[in-house]
Design an enzyme around this catalytic site. Structure first.
Site, mmCIF file in Angstrom:
data_model
loop_
_atom_site.group_PDB
_atom_site.id
_atom_site.type_symbol
_atom_site.label_atom_id
_atom_site.label_comp_id
_atom_site.label_asym_id
_atom_site.label_seq_id
_atom_site.Cartn_x
_atom_site.Cartn_y
_atom_site.Cartn_z
ATOM 1 N N PRO A 9 51.719 47.648 49.022
ATOM 2 C CA PRO A 9 50.589 48.565 49.142
ATOM 3 C C PRO A 9 49.239 47.921 48.857
ATOM 4 O O PRO A 9 49.120 47.064 47.981
ATOM 5 C CB PRO A 9 50.898 49.659 48.110
ATOM 6 C CG PRO A 9 51.866 49.045 47.161
ATOM 7 C CD PRO A 9 52.667 48.059 47.976
ATOM 8 N N ASN A 10 48.266 48.365 49.622
ATOM 9 C CA ASN A 10 46.850 47.974 49.502
ATOM 10 C C ASN A 10 46.549 46.561 50.000
ATOM 11 O O ASN A 10 45.395 46.156 50.060
ATOM 12 C CB ASN A 10 46.343 48.141 48.056
ATOM 13 C CG ASN A 10 46.422 49.584 47.604
ATOM 14 O OD1 ASN A 10 45.921 50.468 48.296
ATOM 15 N ND2 ASN A 10 47.065 49.844 46.482
ATOM 16 N N ARG A 17 39.007 43.934 49.750
ATOM 17 C CA ARG A 17 39.462 44.360 48.441
ATOM 18 C C ARG A 17 39.203 43.259 47.408
ATOM 19 O O ARG A 17 39.840 42.215 47.444
ATOM 20 C CB ARG A 17 40.962 44.633 48.528
ATOM 21 C CG ARG A 17 41.582 45.143 47.278
ATOM 22 C CD ARG A 17 43.092 45.256 47.430
ATOM 23 N NE ARG A 17 43.658 45.760 46.198
ATOM 24 C CZ ARG A 17 44.916 45.593 45.819
ATOM 25 N NH1 ARG A 17 45.746 44.969 46.612
ATOM 26 N NH2 ARG A 17 45.333 46.057 44.679
ATOM 27 N N TYR A 22 41.209 38.492 44.997
ATOM 28 C CA TYR A 22 42.243 38.335 46.013
ATOM 29 C C TYR A 22 41.875 37.397 47.160
ATOM 30 O O TYR A 22 42.694 37.149 48.037
ATOM 31 C CB TYR A 22 42.612 39.715 46.580
ATOM 32 C CG TYR A 22 43.213 40.651 45.544
ATOM 33 C CD1 TYR A 22 44.377 40.306 44.863
ATOM 34 C CD2 TYR A 22 42.613 41.870 45.230
ATOM 35 C CE1 TYR A 22 44.934 41.154 43.918
ATOM 36 C CE2 TYR A 22 43.157 42.728 44.286
ATOM 37 C CZ TYR A 22 44.318 42.362 43.631
ATOM 38 O OH TYR A 22 44.868 43.199 42.695
ATOM 39 N N ASN A 73 55.277 40.110 48.363
ATOM 40 C CA ASN A 73 54.227 40.486 47.424
ATOM 41 C C ASN A 73 54.337 42.002 47.315
ATOM 42 O O ASN A 73 53.878 42.721 48.202
ATOM 43 C CB ASN A 73 52.841 40.079 47.916
ATOM 44 C CG ASN A 73 51.764 40.473 46.908
ATOM 45 O OD1 ASN A 73 52.020 41.270 45.999
ATOM 46 N ND2 ASN A 73 50.573 39.926 47.055
ATOM 47 N N ALA A 76 51.476 46.680 43.556
ATOM 48 C CA ALA A 76 51.732 47.420 42.314
ATOM 49 C C ALA A 76 53.178 47.891 42.197
ATOM 50 O O ALA A 76 53.677 48.095 41.081
ATOM 51 C CB ALA A 76 50.777 48.611 42.216
ATOM 52 N N GLU A 97 58.864 35.973 44.816
ATOM 53 C CA GLU A 97 57.862 37.011 44.532
ATOM 54 C C GLU A 97 56.504 36.319 44.459
ATOM 55 O O GLU A 97 56.350 35.337 43.735
ATOM 56 C CB GLU A 97 58.195 37.680 43.196
ATOM 57 C CG GLU A 97 57.179 38.728 42.762
ATOM 58 C CD GLU A 97 57.523 39.333 41.390
ATOM 59 O OE1 GLU A 97 58.667 39.123 40.900
ATOM 60 O OE2 GLU A 97 56.650 39.985 40.809
ATOM 61 N N HIS A 99 52.240 36.775 44.045
ATOM 62 C CA HIS A 99 51.039 37.566 43.756
ATOM 63 C C HIS A 99 49.836 36.668 43.996
ATOM 64 O O HIS A 99 49.821 35.514 43.542
ATOM 65 C CB HIS A 99 51.029 38.069 42.305
ATOM 66 C CG HIS A 99 52.163 39.007 42.016
ATOM 67 N ND1 HIS A 99 52.136 40.330 42.375
ATOM 68 C CD2 HIS A 99 53.360 38.788 41.426
ATOM 69 C CE1 HIS A 99 53.275 40.900 42.017
ATOM 70 N NE2 HIS A 99 54.038 39.986 41.435
ATOM 71 N N ARG A 106 45.652 39.544 33.586
ATOM 72 C CA ARG A 106 44.955 40.805 33.877
ATOM 73 C C ARG A 106 45.422 41.909 32.926
ATOM 74 O O ARG A 106 45.676 41.642 31.774
ATOM 75 C CB ARG A 106 45.175 41.144 35.354
ATOM 76 C CG ARG A 106 44.645 40.054 36.299
ATOM 77 C CD ARG A 106 44.913 40.376 37.744
ATOM 78 N NE ARG A 106 44.226 41.600 38.146
ATOM 79 C CZ ARG A 106 44.504 42.269 39.270
ATOM 80 N NH1 ARG A 106 45.436 41.821 40.099
ATOM 81 N NH2 ARG A 106 43.843 43.362 39.564
HETATM 82 C C1 DQA Z 1 49.016 41.823 43.411
HETATM 83 C C2 DQA Z 1 48.917 42.116 41.905
HETATM 84 C C3 DQA Z 1 49.278 43.547 41.609
HETATM 85 O O1 DQA Z 1 49.167 43.817 40.223
HETATM 86 C C4 DQA Z 1 48.362 44.496 42.362
HETATM 87 O O2 DQA Z 1 48.745 45.838 42.125
HETATM 88 C C5 DQA Z 1 48.287 44.187 43.808
HETATM 89 C C6 DQA Z 1 48.180 42.791 44.226
HETATM 90 C C7 DQA Z 1 48.526 40.405 43.744
HETATM 91 O O3 DQA Z 1 48.794 39.952 44.847
HETATM 92 O O4 DQA Z 1 47.850 39.758 42.919
HETATM 93 O O5 DQA Z 1 48.225 45.082 44.649
HETATM 94 O O6 DQA Z 1 50.371 41.917 43.801
#
Ligand code: DQA
Length: 146
Positions: A9-10, A17, A22, A73, A76, A97, A99, A106
């Site tokens: 998500p996102n 963003r 990021y 990835n 959240a 995994e 990120h 963080r």
């Molecule tokens: C993320 C880190 C997560 O905590 C966050 O909610 C994201 C992006 C990252 O790529 O750093 O959506 O996965």
């Protein structure tokens, strides 16, 4: 060799963003960078993004049997989705995994991952390069075993 690349998500908002955290690349840019490296490695990648937990699970269920490895990835969802954990566990392939940000530097709640215990390894904090590193490592591992 075929690798699934799943963005949670996102991550469709990348580029707009929080670029300090990021990076400035869009998701399409990042997928292009992954695909370019995959081509060099003679590997097929299938990139997928969804904002919903169910869509991610459906994608894993539909595609894992034809894949050799998964890069995810989870956004959240990684911090609390036992449903995605279970779907990944059932895939029976090595998983990385990823990120973009360093989740350990963080918020406290980002330090928990319910996915990390079942993955081969985690790359966190290296921006889009983390996906490429994960791809290289998974390809090497799978080829080593083959
Ligand atoms: C993320 C880190 C997560 O905590 C966050 O909610 C994201 C992006 C990252 O790529 O750093 O959506 O996965």
């Amino acid at each position: 060799m075929r690798v699934l690349v799943i963005h949670g998500p996102n991550l469709n908002m990348l580029g707009r963003r929080d670029p300090e955290l990021y990076g400035t690349q869009t998701l399409a840019d990042i997928n292009g960078l992954i695909e370019a490296r995959a081509k060099e490695l003679d590997t097929q990648v299938e990139c997928f993004q969804a904002n919903g937990e169910g869509a991610i699970i459906d994608f894993i269920q539909a595609n894992a049997s034809g894949a050799d490895a998964i890069i995810i990835n989870p956004g959240a969802f990684g911090h609390y989705s036992y449903a995605i954990h279970d779907a990944l566990l059932d895939s029976n392939v090595p998983i990385a995994e990823v990120h973009l940000s360093n989740v350990f530097s963080r918020d406290q709640w980002r330090r928990t991952s319910v996915i990390s215990p079942i993955v081969r390894g985690v790359v966190s904090g290296f921006g889009w390069r983390g996906y490429v590193a994960a791809l290289e490592m998974l390809v090497a591992l799978v080829r080593e075993k083959g």
